[in-house]
Write an enzyme that holds these catalytic residues in place. Structure first.
Site, PDB file in Angstrom:
ATOM      1  N   ASN A  61       0.737  -0.499  -0.259  1.00  0.00           N
ATOM      2  CA  ASN A  61      -0.199   0.049   0.407  1.00  0.00           C
ATOM      3  C   ASN A  61       0.858   0.980  -0.262  1.00  0.00           C
ATOM      4  O   ASN A  61       1.854   0.893   0.575  1.00  0.00           O
ATOM      5  CB  ASN A  61      -1.119  -0.218   1.207  1.00  0.00           C
ATOM      6  CG  ASN A  61      -0.142   0.051   2.478  1.00  0.00           C
ATOM      7  OD1 ASN A  61       0.398  -0.465   1.980  1.00  0.00           O
ATOM      8  ND2 ASN A  61      -1.344   0.453   3.501  1.00  0.00           N
ATOM      9  N   GLU A  63       0.082   5.261   0.984  1.00  0.00           N
ATOM     10  CA  GLU A  63      -0.805   6.368   1.371  1.00  0.00           C
ATOM     11  C   GLU A  63      -0.065   7.951   0.961  1.00  0.00           C
ATOM     12  O   GLU A  63       0.662   8.017   0.029  1.00  0.00           O
ATOM     13  CB  GLU A  63      -0.859   6.514   2.850  1.00  0.00           C
ATOM     14  CG  GLU A  63      -1.212   4.260   3.067  1.00  0.00           C
ATOM     15  CD  GLU A  63      -1.384   4.186   4.346  1.00  0.00           C
ATOM     16  OE1 GLU A  63      -1.363   5.499   5.523  1.00  0.00           O
ATOM     17  OE2 GLU A  63      -2.645   3.782   4.439  1.00  0.00           O
ATOM     18  N   CYS A  72      -4.248   0.217  -2.788  1.00  0.00           N
ATOM     19  CA  CYS A  72      -4.046  -0.530  -1.219  1.00  0.00           C
ATOM     20  C   CYS A  72      -3.104  -1.749  -2.380  1.00  0.00           C
ATOM     21  O   CYS A  72      -2.246  -1.125  -4.134  1.00  0.00           O
ATOM     22  CB  CYS A  72      -5.290  -1.769  -1.742  1.00  0.00           C
ATOM     23  SG  CYS A  72      -6.312  -1.063  -0.792  1.00  0.00           S
ATOM     24  N   GLU A  74      -2.654  -4.388  -3.143  1.00  0.00           N
ATOM     25  CA  GLU A  74      -3.252  -5.684  -4.595  1.00  0.00           C
ATOM     26  C   GLU A  74      -3.241  -4.934  -5.736  1.00  0.00           C
ATOM     27  O   GLU A  74      -2.752  -5.154  -6.930  1.00  0.00           O
ATOM     28  CB  GLU A  74      -4.259  -5.795  -3.723  1.00  0.00           C
ATOM     29  CG  GLU A  74      -4.417  -7.216  -2.856  1.00  0.00           C
ATOM     30  CD  GLU A  74      -4.387  -5.700  -1.161  1.00  0.00           C
ATOM     31  OE1 GLU A  74      -4.588  -5.045  -1.503  1.00  0.00           O
ATOM     32  OE2 GLU A  74      -5.481  -6.515  -0.433  1.00  0.00           O
ATOM     33  N   CYS A 108      -9.624  -5.844   0.296  1.00  0.00           N
ATOM     34  CA  CYS A 108     -11.278  -4.941  -0.098  1.00  0.00           C
ATOM     35  C   CYS A 108     -12.107  -4.657  -0.966  1.00  0.00           C
ATOM     36  O   CYS A 108     -10.974  -5.593  -2.395  1.00  0.00           O
ATOM     37  CB  CYS A 108     -10.532  -2.872   0.456  1.00  0.00           C
ATOM     38  SG  CYS A 108     -10.270  -2.617  -1.101  1.00  0.00           S
ATOM     39  N   CYS A 111     -10.245  -4.202  -4.531  1.00  0.00           N
ATOM     40  CA  CYS A 111      -9.783  -5.192  -4.901  1.00  0.00           C
ATOM     41  C   CYS A 111      -9.568  -6.209  -5.464  1.00  0.00           C
ATOM     42  O   CYS A 111      -9.014  -6.468  -6.342  1.00  0.00           O
ATOM     43  CB  CYS A 111      -8.395  -5.445  -3.892  1.00  0.00           C
ATOM     44  SG  CYS A 111      -7.194  -3.553  -3.297  1.00  0.00           S
TER      45      CYS A 111
HETATM   46  N1  THU Z   1      -5.156  -1.550   2.312  1.00  0.00           N
HETATM   47  C1  THU Z   1      -4.810  -2.746   1.695  1.00  0.00           C
HETATM   48  O1  THU Z   1      -3.320  -2.257   1.225  1.00  0.00           O
HETATM   49  N2  THU Z   1      -4.603  -3.281   0.934  1.00  0.00           N
HETATM   50  C2  THU Z   1      -6.509  -3.911   1.298  1.00  0.00           C
HETATM   51  O2  THU Z   1      -6.962  -4.578   0.644  1.00  0.00           O
HETATM   52  C3  THU Z   1      -7.502  -3.149   2.434  1.00  0.00           C
HETATM   53  C4  THU Z   1      -6.932  -1.527   2.715  1.00  0.00           C
HETATM   54  C5  THU Z   1      -4.324  -0.890   3.025  1.00  0.00           C
HETATM   55  C6  THU Z   1      -5.111   0.816   2.760  1.00  0.00           C
HETATM   56  C7  THU Z   1      -4.883   1.848   3.704  1.00  0.00           C
HETATM   57  O3  THU Z   1      -3.180   2.560   3.840  1.00  0.00           O
HETATM   58  C8  THU Z   1      -4.532   0.621   4.943  1.00  0.00           C
HETATM   59  O4  THU Z   1      -4.807  -0.518   4.307  1.00  0.00           O
HETATM   60  C9  THU Z   1      -5.339   0.890   5.669  1.00  0.00           C
HETATM   61  O5  THU Z   1      -6.805   0.587   4.828  1.00  0.00           O
END
Ligand code: THU
Length: 156
Positions: A61, A63, A72, A74, A108, A111
């Site tokens: 991920n 941010e 994310c 994925e 999520c 993804c």
């Molecule tokens: N996140 C992912 O990398 N993958 C997911 O499937 C769910 C959430 C990350 C996004 C964000 O940087 C952090 O987790 C919190 O939501």
């Protein structure tokens, strides 16, 4: 008429019980979570995949201070792979969350749809392996198993 759907997956306490061919990939994906850029959530996620030709790719991920601009792990990984290896099919994707929450964390919805798009494009299953910090796992034979009643672009 009421209907119900069945969700098929395999789970276990220790990913080392999985086929040995997968161990290096799982270990590398776990290590890769140190590259996650998650200064706002501190929720580090990594994903790794193997292509049919044996190449491995990884993502995390990433941010942003403008929170919705975050991506994310994925989708970082899928975007990189589709752009750099457009003709190579993905076999397996490993997803790891570096926080002890007791269970592997499922991806999520966005993804799931993103992975599914490529599974449909390549016409072969992408096995999804979720690994928790505690070491337990869930394995889905294909990404469609994680997204019942998915939106299928063929209706467009
Ligand atoms: N996140 C992912 O990398 N993958 C997911 O499937 C769910 C959430 C990350 C996004 C964000 O940087 C952090 O987790 C919190 O939501």
């Amino acid at each position: 008429m009421k209907r119900s759907l069945t969700l098929n997956y395999e789970e276990g306490e220790n990913w080392k019980d999985l086929n040995e061919d997968l161990h290096a990939m799982i270990e590398e994906t776990i290590t890769f979570s140190k590259n996650a850029y998650a200064p706002y959530s501190n929720f580090k996620v990594s994903a790794g995949l193997t292509l049919e030709n044996g190449i491995k790719n990884f993502g995390t991920n990433v941010e942003n201070a403008s929170y919705p601009a975050s991506i994310c792990a994925e989708r970082t990984l899928i975007s990189h792979t589709v752009a750099n290896h457009p003709n190579d099919r993905i076999k397996t994707m490993v997803i790891y969350v570096d926080k002890a929450v007791g269970e592997p964390v499922p991806p999520c919805g966005i993804c799931r749809q993103t992975i599914l798009e490529i599974e449909l494009k390549q016409k072969s299953p992408i096995e999804i392996i979720l690994i928790s910090k505690e070491g337990n796992y869930k394995v889905f034979e294909k990404s469609a198993d994680l997204l019942p009643l998915y939106f299928d672009g063929s209706v467009l």
